[in-house]
Design an enzyme around this catalytic site. Sequence first.
Site, PDB file in Angstrom:
ATOM      1  CD  GLU A 175      -2.741   1.380   2.432  1.00 11.18           C
ATOM      2  OE1 GLU A 175      -3.622   2.261   2.442  1.00 11.18           O
ATOM      3  OE2 GLU A 175      -2.521   0.610   3.392  1.00 11.18           O
ATOM      4  CE  LYS A 212      -6.565   0.120   1.746  1.00 12.29           C
ATOM      5  NZ  LYS A 212      -7.048  -0.277   3.080  1.00 12.29           N
TER       6      LYS A 212
END
Length: 298
Positions: A175, A212
């Site tokens: 992420e 993400k």
Amino acid sequence: MNQEQFNRMKNDDGFIAALDQSGGSTPKALKAYGIDEDQYSNEEEMFDLVHKMRSRIITSPSFNKERVLAAILFEQTMDRTIDGKYTGDYLADKGIVPFLKVDKGLADEEHGVQLMKPMPDLDDLLSRAVERNIFGTKMRSNILEANESGIKSVVEQQFEIGKRTVASGLVPIIEPEVSIHAEEKEQIEEILKNEIMDHLNQLNDDEYVMLKLTIPTKANLYKELIDHPQVVRVVALSGGYTRRQANDKLKENEGLIASFSRALASDLKEELSDDEFNTTLDEAVEDIFDASVHKTLK
């Protein structure tokens, strides 16, 4: 790796619920839920309250496998129980895949980015996650400026930790968040996509990751990442957008699904009756599910 859960994450419709607020963000999460800081006197009481809040979400009939693919947990949530079962096992029994946040927060900004703080206990945490039947992990960095060396360092750190995670038998969610307030957001995202692609192309055939990412300014910018053979799924964070804003932007991106936190829980309040709570959660879950399956590519 649990192959059934892998296939679910790869192929099934739904979204990921981010229930992983940690020490620094827990007071904000509780305040949004209607619990002010004067209602607890120490960290232990604070974490008891947030676990009660998360348990209420997880045990709700509105939080079901038909729409929720997975949930990301905080370390303390993983180690606590719901109805006598460890949280990950409770989720798995509902058909929802458990993930664990493993980062220790963000370092100070340097070169337009915030790297992750050191994780000296990572190997022990990964081992414990395996024991707790966790499927994967998540770790967050933050990108604020279109600084190529800074972005490169973020992606290198993410994939370094990601490969250690893969070696432990878990699937990492990488992420590298891009701030929705960054003046050069679109330029940052182009640099970021290219850096991620370089690292994806270096993975072995048996090394899988998830990504993400902030919903891109340019629709479908990340389609190449979504289609990469070593990527299980690409999911989007809400990043401070309202649920409506995030959902509308998500629908513009084929194959991108949600992994929302604030946008999921923003209307949930402690004082709601169970029926009111379940109805409110159901509306949020249905909205996010609809945005996630909209034009989803198979």
